[in-house]
Design a protein around this motif. Structure first.
Motif, PDB file in Angstrom:
ATOM      1  N   SER A 193       0.828  -1.201   0.000  1.00 17.67           N
ATOM      2  CA  SER A 193       0.000   0.000   0.000  1.00 17.67           C
ATOM      3  C   SER A 193       0.867   1.256   0.000  1.00 17.67           C
ATOM      4  CB  SER A 193      -0.917  -0.004   1.218  1.00 17.67           C
ATOM      5  OG  SER A 193      -1.630   1.222   1.323  1.00 17.67           O
ATOM      6  N   LEU A 194       1.949   1.243   0.801  1.00 14.11           N
ATOM      7  CA  LEU A 194       2.833   2.398   0.830  1.00 14.11           C
ATOM      8  C   LEU A 194       3.495   2.609  -0.523  1.00 14.11           C
ATOM      9  CD1 LEU A 194       4.265   4.678   2.335  1.00 14.11           C
ATOM     10  CD2 LEU A 194       6.011   3.027   3.046  1.00 14.11           C
ATOM     11  N   VAL A 195       3.934   1.545  -1.140  1.00 12.85           N
ATOM     12  CA  VAL A 195       4.528   1.657  -2.479  1.00 12.85           C
ATOM     13  C   VAL A 195       3.529   2.307  -3.429  1.00 12.85           C
ATOM     14  CG1 VAL A 195       5.415   0.379  -4.474  1.00 12.85           C
ATOM     15  CG2 VAL A 195       6.064  -0.314  -2.155  1.00 12.85           C
ATOM     16  N   GLY A 196       2.268   1.848  -3.373  1.00 14.52           N
ATOM     17  CA  GLY A 196       1.239   2.410  -4.238  1.00 14.52           C
ATOM     18  C   GLY A 196       0.969   3.876  -3.950  1.00 14.52           C
ATOM     19  N   GLN A 197       0.950   4.241  -2.684  1.00 17.53           N
ATOM     20  CA  GLN A 197       0.699   5.636  -2.317  1.00 17.53           C
ATOM     21  C   GLN A 197       1.818   6.550  -2.800  1.00 17.53           C
ATOM     22  OE1 GLN A 197       0.117   4.849   1.940  1.00 17.53           O
ATOM     23  NE2 GLN A 197      -1.974   5.629   1.757  1.00 17.53           N
ATOM     24  N   ILE A 198       3.044   6.056  -2.764  1.00 15.61           N
ATOM     25  CA  ILE A 198       4.155   6.873  -3.251  1.00 15.61           C
ATOM     26  C   ILE A 198       4.128   6.957  -4.772  1.00 15.61           C
ATOM     27  CG2 ILE A 198       6.684   6.955  -3.445  1.00 15.61           C
ATOM     28  CD1 ILE A 198       6.809   5.874  -0.584  1.00 15.61           C
ATOM     29  N   GLU A 199       3.750   5.869  -5.423  1.00 20.00           N
ATOM     30  CA  GLU A 199       3.640   5.885  -6.886  1.00 20.00           C
ATOM     31  C   GLU A 199       2.575   6.872  -7.351  1.00 20.00           C
ATOM     32  OE1 GLU A 199       2.977   1.970  -8.398  1.00 20.00           O
ATOM     33  OE2 GLU A 199       5.057   1.326  -8.075  1.00 20.00           O
ATOM     34  N   THR A 200       1.556   7.067  -6.548  1.00 14.18           N
ATOM     35  CA  THR A 200       0.472   7.972  -6.934  1.00 14.18           C
ATOM     36  C   THR A 200       0.570   9.327  -6.235  1.00 14.18           C
ATOM     37  OG1 THR A 200      -0.934   6.958  -5.234  1.00 14.18           O
ATOM     38  CG2 THR A 200      -1.127   6.108  -7.465  1.00 14.18           C
ATOM     39  N   THR A 201       1.722   9.622  -5.638  1.00 10.81           N
ATOM     40  CA  THR A 201       2.023  10.893  -4.964  1.00 10.81           C
ATOM     41  C   THR A 201       1.109  11.164  -3.769  1.00 10.81           C
ATOM     42  OG1 THR A 201       0.635  12.372  -6.325  1.00 10.81           O
ATOM     43  CG2 THR A 201       2.853  11.866  -7.153  1.00 10.81           C
ATOM     44  N   LYS A 202       0.487  10.114  -3.239  1.00 17.07           N
ATOM     45  CA  LYS A 202      -0.336  10.289  -2.044  1.00 17.07           C
ATOM     46  C   LYS A 202       0.526  10.395  -0.793  1.00 17.07           C
ATOM     47  CE  LYS A 202      -4.180   9.886  -4.352  1.00 17.07           C
ATOM     48  NZ  LYS A 202      -5.028  11.070  -4.605  1.00 17.07           N
TER      49      LYS A 202
END
Length: 280
Positions: free
Chosen positions: A44-53
């Motif tokens: 989830s953290l990887v995804g949030q960083i990929e989407t600039t969240k």
């Protein structure tokens, strides 16, 4: 959730970081969860960083480089990313600060940003925009990395004595902060002096200010108010600022006496009572 494929990598350093992270992850045939397991975080953290969240950290970036074999790419990017998280009006100063050969600063209210502990900085920043606290804190700590360079700027720091007595956070935060200042007493590139309350009226009553000197650039004078910063290379302003700073240095305690005062305030005002008081 935002579609990372729609990110414009030229929009900002954070957008480029997220875009490049996904590109590198997919090039290695890894799902977000798989990459997370390798670098000890959640997918989830990887995804949030990929989407600039979420804003990445330096530790996250270094683990990415090690896992993906990207030759320091993300470790180099993270400096740009974190600097972009600083307030827009402060970014030009931060860039100049990182290039300065000499820094002279007088601080009337707070410990100088480059010398703040993480806990002290968190407490200070929490008074502004708590929703951006983590990114602002990471950006401030990133600024401090210039002190670890092989040849950091020579920093002359004058702290008003009121800074030592103003409780930021709690007693633990202040004790650790003052102890942190004492670590720089014998530092080759740092000189910390305290302007005692007994100095009375002085040229710094108008507020904090910084003077930056460079090897190949005119000196810069910087000050700020509640909403913005003000930077100038006007020769007359610089001349007056240097004169005022010289007066402050003359009125301040010596480095040795300043250290003694910091230690005394730390022990008397912010003593660790857990070591003295018996457990009930």
């Amino acid at each position: 959730m935002a579609n990372v494929q729609s990110l414009d990598p030229t929009a900002s350093p954070l957008d480029y970081y997220g875009w490049e992270l996904r590109r590198q992850r997919e090039a290695h045939g890894l799902r977000q969860g798989q990459l997370g397991e390798i670098i000890f975080c959640t997918g989830s953290l990887v995804g949030q960083i990929e989407t600039t969240k979420k804003v990445p950290t330096r530790d996250f970036s270094e683990r990415l480089d090690a896992a993906l074999g990207t030759d320091g790419l993300f470790s180099r990017l993270i400096g740009l990313v974190l600097r972009s998280q600083l307030p827009t009006w402060f970014q030009p100063y931060a860039e100049m600060e990182a290039k300065a050969a000499y820094i002279s600063t007088y601080q009337a209210q707070l410990v100088y940003g480059l010398l703040q502990t993480e806990e002290y900085a968190r407490a200070v920043l929490a008074t502004g925009k708590p929703e951006q606290l983590d990114s602002l804190l990471a950006a401030r700590l990133e600024r401090q990395r210039i002190l670890d360079w092989e040849k950091p700027p020579l920093a002359l720091v004058i702290l008003d004595e009121a800074v030592l007595h103003r409780p930021i956070g709690n007693d633990d935060v202040m004790r650790h902060q003052l102890g942190h200042l004492l670590k720089f007493i014998n530092h080759r590139w740092m000189r910390i002096q305290v302007l005692p309350l007994s100095a009375g009226e002085h040229p710094g009553l108008a507020g904090a200010f910084n003077i930056l000197r460079f090897e190949d650039h005119p000196d810069v004078f910087y000050t700020e108010d509640m909403m913005s910063g003000h930077m100038t290379a006007n020769p007359e302003t610089i001349k007056e600022a240097n004169l005022n700073y010289a007066h402050l240095q003359a009125a301040a305690l010596s480095v040795k006496d300043s250290a003694a005062l910091i230690a005394r305030v730390m022990e008397e005002r912010y003593e660790d009572r857990t070591e003295r008081d018996p457990v009930a």
